[in-house]
Design an enzyme around this catalytic site. Structure first.
Site, PDB file in Angstrom:
ATOM      1  N   ALA A 206      28.966 -33.754  49.280  1.00  0.00           N
ATOM      2  CA  ALA A 206      28.712 -33.943  48.857  1.00  0.00           C
ATOM      3  C   ALA A 206      28.924 -33.536  48.948  1.00  0.00           C
ATOM      4  O   ALA A 206      28.080 -33.004  48.780  1.00  0.00           O
ATOM      5  CB  ALA A 206      29.464 -34.324  48.856  1.00  0.00           C
ATOM      6  N   ILE A 207      28.574 -33.136  48.354  1.00  0.00           N
ATOM      7  CA  ILE A 207      28.148 -32.610  47.960  1.00  0.00           C
ATOM      8  C   ILE A 207      27.801 -32.098  48.012  1.00  0.00           C
ATOM      9  O   ILE A 207      27.093 -31.625  47.348  1.00  0.00           O
ATOM     10  CB  ILE A 207      28.204 -32.974  47.459  1.00  0.00           C
TER      11      ILE A 207
ATOM     12  N   GLU B  30      32.591 -34.546  50.758  1.00  0.00           N
ATOM     13  CA  GLU B  30      31.943 -35.046  51.608  1.00  0.00           C
ATOM     14  C   GLU B  30      31.894 -35.114  52.680  1.00  0.00           C
ATOM     15  O   GLU B  30      31.785 -34.572  53.720  1.00  0.00           O
ATOM     16  CB  GLU B  30      30.302 -35.191  51.004  1.00  0.00           C
TER      17      GLU B  30
END
Length: 356
Positions: free
Chosen positions: A19-20, A142
């Site tokens: 993450a992202i 992420e």
């Protein structure tokens, strides 16, 4: 991923999960006459360029001690430039990309963590207006829920990308932000590790994103996106919130296009120049009843919701792949990482985490 693919995400993530991030990286091919990997390593102008970088850092108020410690033995890294030219968000189909994340193990793990941290996530959700399942989805995409945050030294990679011509200004700012983080005591230089492109911590924030969006949720005086889950969740939520997230909407939905509708899609092509490449590849926005009137239905053939939600069509793999109607929250995820494969995978994972 360049999650958070970032603000100049997330990501991208913008990872990038996000993450992202991704951060938030929108182009993959080198500009004409861009230095090759080998030329970068041997270029006679690198040392003068680096000296100018040091001088500008000093002018920006960063201490000479920090500059000396961080930029004394920097050399361009061949592996970083190779990875920059071959990012998965721009090389795979949605099915192959999402299959890496939407495994039964990752979905089950995400559901378990959603329950385990429900109290904390709900507090964060109430503070920032972002539903817990989306926070967890970006966290999962992420860094596999914090398990894989990267072990590369941040500054050599950032400096390599700042020297390279393709996105030099963006990464030059990342170098200065990383130096400021060290100079202000937010993190020790020896601990500043993350992805090859400079994303850090469990949300995979780029340095500028850390400076602007990282949160100290528990009030202990530190914005610890590396070890403090409250700060991690709040930072992800703050990023989305600051980029227009609405907690009374989801991200979008897979759809079924009517027969021969593909021929008509050119009439709905977005003609503007705003937004990253992924945003520019979306159609114009129409409310759901307007798309319904044009024959578009949910993936299972049922009617679209009657609520007048603005939505655009996305076809990540072109006319032969799947189609999706995406809402304004989808654009917030693109600010984390501006790649359709990333944003669609975040949305799909969030749905699966909530699908009991």
């Amino acid at each position: 991923m360049m999650s958070v693919i970032s603000k100049q995400s997330r990501f991208c993530a913008t990872l990038l999960s996000g993450a992202i991030i991704t951060f938030l990286l929108a182009a993959t091919t080198a500009l004409p006459h861009s230095p090759t990997v080998e030329q970068n390593a041997l270029a006679p102008d690198f040392e003068p360029w680096l000296e100018q970088l040091r001088e500008e850092a000093l002018q920006r108020g960063i201490s000479a001690a920090t500059i000396q410690a961080a930029l004394s033995h920097i050399k361009p890294l061949e592996k970083v430039l190779k990875k920059d030219r071959n990012q998965a968000e721009f090389k795979l189909t949605f099915a192959s990309y999402s299959a890496r994340v939407l495994t039964a193990e990752n979905i089950d793990r995400g559901r378990a963590l959603l329950q385990e941290h429900a109290t904390l996530l709900n507090k964060v959700s109430q503070s920032y207006g972002v539903q817990p399942r989306f926070i967890v989805a970006i966290w999962g995409l992420e860094t596999r829920y914090g398990a894989i945050t990267g072990s590369d030294d941040i500054l050599p990679g950032l400096t390599t990308l700042a020297y390279d011509r393709r996105r030099s200004q963006f990464f030059r700012e990342q170098v200065f932000a990383a130096l400021q983080m060290v100079d202000k005591g937010y993190i020790e230089l020896s601990e500043m590790r993350g992805s090859w492109a400079g994303a850090m911590g469990q949300p995979q924030f780029m340095p500028t994103s850390y400076m602007e969006y990282a949160q100290d949720f528990d009030g202990d005086g530190r914005r610890d996106i590396w070890n403090n889950l409250g700060d991690v969740f709040a930072s992800i939520a703050n990023y989305l919130s600051r980029h227009g997230w609405s907690d009374d909407l989801t991200w979008g939905r897979p759809i079924r296009l009517p027969v021969n509708f593909q021929r008509s899609l050119d009439a709905f092509a977005y003609k503007g120049e705003k937004g990253c490449r992924a945003e520019r590849s979306m159609t114009v926005t129409k409310i759901l009843p307007e798309w319904q009137a044009l024959g578009i239905r949910n993936e299972d053939g049922s009617d679209l919701p009657s609520r007048p939600i603005p939505a655009a069509i996305v076809q990540p793999d072109g006319p032969d792949g799947g189609a999706f109607l995406v809402y304004s929250n989808y654009r917030s995820v693109l600010r984390y990482n501006c790649a359709h494969l990333y944003a669609l995978t975040v949305g799909t994972l969030a749905d699966k985490l909530d699908d009991r």
